[in-house]
Design an enzyme around this catalytic site. Sequence first.
Site, short mmCIF file in Angstrom:
data_model
loop_
_atom_site.label_atom_id
_atom_site.label_comp_id
_atom_site.label_asym_id
_atom_site.label_seq_id
_atom_site.Cartn_x
_atom_site.Cartn_y
_atom_site.Cartn_z
CG HIS A 154 0.47 -11.81 -3.52
ND1 HIS A 154 -0.14 -12.72 -2.70
CD2 HIS A 154 0.16 -10.59 -3.02
CE1 HIS A 154 -0.81 -12.09 -1.75
NE2 HIS A 154 -0.63 -10.79 -1.91
CD GLU A 166 2.48 -10.44 -0.06
OE1 GLU A 166 2.37 -9.31 -0.58
OE2 GLU A 166 1.65 -10.90 0.76
CG HIS A 170 -0.99 -5.67 -4.09
ND1 HIS A 170 0.12 -5.49 -3.30
CD2 HIS A 170 -1.70 -6.70 -3.52
CE1 HIS A 170 0.09 -6.37 -2.31
NE2 HIS A 170 -0.99 -7.11 -2.41
NE ARG A 196 -3.83 -2.21 2.34
CZ ARG A 196 -3.72 -3.54 2.31
NH1 ARG A 196 -2.53 -4.12 2.38
NH2 ARG A 196 -4.79 -4.30 2.18
CG ASP A 247 -2.29 -8.34 5.78
OD1 ASP A 247 -1.24 -8.20 5.12
OD2 ASP A 247 -3.42 -8.01 5.36
#
Length: 345
Positions: free
Chosen positions: A182, A310, A111, A86, A246
């Site tokens: 991803h 990631e 993204h 982001r 996350d």
Amino acid sequence: MKTKLIKTGKIIDGKEILGVELTNTQGTYVKIYNYGAIINKFIVANKHGEKQDIVLGFDDVDQYTSEDYLQNYPYFGAVIGRYANRIKNGRFSIDGETYQLSQASGGDCLHGGDIGFDRKVWDVLSTIDPSVTLQYVSAAGEEHFPGNLTVQLTFKLTDENELILDFKATTDAPTAINLTHHSYFNLSPDGGSVADHLHRMPASYYLEQDDNYVVTGKLLPVAGTIHDFLGDKTIGRDWNAAEGYDQTYVLDKEYGEFTLASETSEQSGGLKLSVYTTEPVAHFYTAKYMDVKGGKAGKDYHPFEAFCVETQHHPNAINIPQFPNTVLRPGEIYKQTTIYKIEHS
């Protein structure tokens, strides 16, 4: 060791989606689509000698572009660009000029914008056993980013069961860049929750996030928190079961050094996935928002049934001067290497 090119007959924006199959001498098999540079299959032998696919996805390439899938889009197995994660308010400045990107829910760019590199058909430049090089040229102004950006990604499968991802990029004007891959992994032969997977990350700090998961610029110690993965522990041991993980973790390394980012293993199939990277951080995601119907073999995918590692530069670094640079300028070459290595645990 071999590479095979497969035509799908599916055309997007005048380009055909192609499948590329990589096979090593151990029988490990990886299938990649030039659409989104998606890793569609990653099939290895587990400790019982059974062939097992460790990445989530679809049997039919058409499903990656279906409306149902895109409505709750998890970016299965794709390259994320121009800018992973982001960007606050979808806005950044370079050399005094401000650029406004598209804004997802919450008002931030996610993204790379509305249609990022994950939904583009890449050109197949070369196939040298067992590898493939893909290229995508992102025109200046695409998703409101400046500069014509040329990205090349080489996938190579070794006989040591390493899938190597080598990125390179150049630009003709200063631009923001932060690429990642991803893939969604599940190491269990039966799928299901990844809560019992053992996980380790050599990261003593993680990045603070606001309520919309945007990095603020503050580093927080993992010690005494649920984010401490310095030693092996099951993913679900400390997590909030409704949230999972996350979060971005700052790897304990010198900038640019090629080191271990994470190590994850699962008992029943006896597989271990080690991720190595040149990148400074790894974003660890346990698929809270995954809700996909009709995956491989008709299986539905539910929250917390996969994990992602990631590797990238610090999210929102384009707006945080103390973070590593994510501006690429003419004459410079962006480089990143990440390796997914499979072994028996």
